[in-house]
Enzyme design. Structure first.
Site, PDB file in Angstrom:
ATOM      1  CD  GLU A  90      -2.030  -2.639  -4.476  1.00 40.55           C
ATOM      2  OE1 GLU A  90      -3.263  -2.739  -4.638  1.00 40.55           O
ATOM      3  OE2 GLU A  90      -1.517  -2.120  -3.473  1.00 40.55           O
TER       4      GLU A  90
ATOM      5  CB  SER B 148      -0.967  -0.037   1.186  1.00 49.10           C
ATOM      6  OG  SER B 148      -1.974   0.950   1.060  1.00 49.10           O
TER       7      SER B 148
ATOM      8  CG  HIS C 182      -5.143  -2.389  -1.129  1.00 53.65           C
ATOM      9  ND1 HIS C 182      -4.084  -1.932  -1.899  1.00 53.65           N
ATOM     10  CD2 HIS C 182      -5.134  -1.641   0.008  1.00 53.65           C
ATOM     11  CE1 HIS C 182      -3.484  -0.941  -1.256  1.00 53.65           C
ATOM     12  NE2 HIS C 182      -4.091  -0.747  -0.106  1.00 53.65           N
TER      13      HIS C 182
END
Length: 337
Positions: free
Chosen positions: A241, A110, A308
């Site tokens: 991502e 993240s 995620h």
């Protein structure tokens, strides 16, 4: 040349929050994760930033950077795992002492992926994109998540193989906790643009595109300099991502990466499953992947175990990877060379 840290038994894990800390009502997550890791034989050292959260960050940019710098210099700390990601790690990046970082693993994803990529690009030290600390609080980990220890324990010159997960988590179900944290209910199926099997080889770089795109044009995002200095111009395989971007924002970000030269000598791109990728009109994420593949003339694999939508394969920034997609199943061999 890439510098690979190595995880030893009975290592000490430093927990610091270069992005978001953990608010008081969730401190139990930290204690549970600490207990689980101690049972595995690790020692845990918590920094002050971990325990606070205000105005979308754990502390001031300088305090976050100083604590991270101290842990990287501390010879008693072998591995750093932030509690989780967040929003504003980029504020701290200019205060990180890249010239004096000891070679040790930093593991996370993240917002933390921005720091991971910057470290590898600036220093040639390999970094680990994978699970965060709070997701290690279960009685045990699923097979995909649990591989982080094997990957980080590999020595220079060795290879480590990981496979796509059997199932992934579509959504959180906090009312029905499991011993391994995630509720793995959906069949995992890696995909390619044309539906064919794919093989890709090259040096891994990547992270959460929402945040790593902001390194473009800064001293912390010099991909071509990294290629020349640390991997002798070898081709790169990107793993990316998407956390929150619409399809058009994703497209804009990928075009910016292309125009900045990030995809020069690129052997292929892998995209993680995403809770975002919201269509704009009838413009779908598959359209984004197809257009990029045609423009760059490279294979693209998507819906991989990254990001995620857990679980996650542990991808090492800087490692040489052989990736195979065969009938919906993925194999990732990373070699520390």
């Amino acid at each position: 040349m890439i510098k690979y840290p190595s995880l030893e038994k009975n290592s000490t894990i430093g927990v610091t929050a270069p992005s978001s800390g953990v608010p008081g009502e969730l401190h139990k997550l930290l204690h549970t994760a600490s207990d689980s890791l101690k049972e595995k034989g690790y020692n845990i050292t918590f920094g002050d930033t971990v325990w606070s959260q205000n105005k979308a960050k754990s502390a001031s940019a300088k305090k976050r950077a100083e604590e991270f710098n101290q842990m990287m210099l501390d010879e008693n700390i072998d591995l750093i795992i932030p509690p989780w990601g967040g929003e504003l790690l980029i504020e701290a990046i200019e205060h990180i002492d890249f010239d004096n970082l000891n070679s040790k693993w930093v593991l996370g994803y993240s917002d933390v992926s921005l720091l991971l990529l910057a470290i590898t690009l600036k220093t040639g030290i390999a970094t680990a994109h994978g699970t965060n600390l709070v997701d290690l609080r279960g009685e045990y980990s699923d097979q995909t998540t649990a591989k982080w220890e094997n990957v980080l324990s590999a020595k220079h010159g060795e290879s480590i193989v990981q496979h796509s997960s059997e199932k992934y988590q579509k959504e959180w179900d906090h009312d029905n906790p499991t011993p391994h944290i995630f509720n793995l209910t959906e069949q995992t199926y890696w995909k390619s643009i044309d539906g064919n099997n794919v093989k890709i080889h090259g040096r891994l770089l990547g992270g959460c595109i929402d945040v790593i795109r902001h390194l473009i044009g800064t001293p912390y995002g010099e991909v071509n300099n990294f290629k020349e200095k640390h991997i002798n111009g070898e081709s790169v395989v990107w793993f990316l991502e998407n956390c929150e971007l619409s399809t058009t924002d994703l497209r804009r970000s990928l075009i910016q990466m292309k125009l900045a030269g990030w995809f020069e000598n690129c052997a292929g791109i892998m995209f993680g499953r995403s809770p975002a990728n919201t269509p704009v009109g009838n413009y779908m994420v598959e359209d984004v992947y197809k257009e990029l593949s045609e423009e760059l003339q490279i294979p693209i694999i998507y819906d991989i175990d990254c990001g995620h939508v857990p679980p996650q394969i542990t991808f090492i920034n800087g490692a040489y990877a052989d990736i195979e997609l065969t009938n919906g199943k993925g194999t990732v061999r990373q070699t520390f060379k």
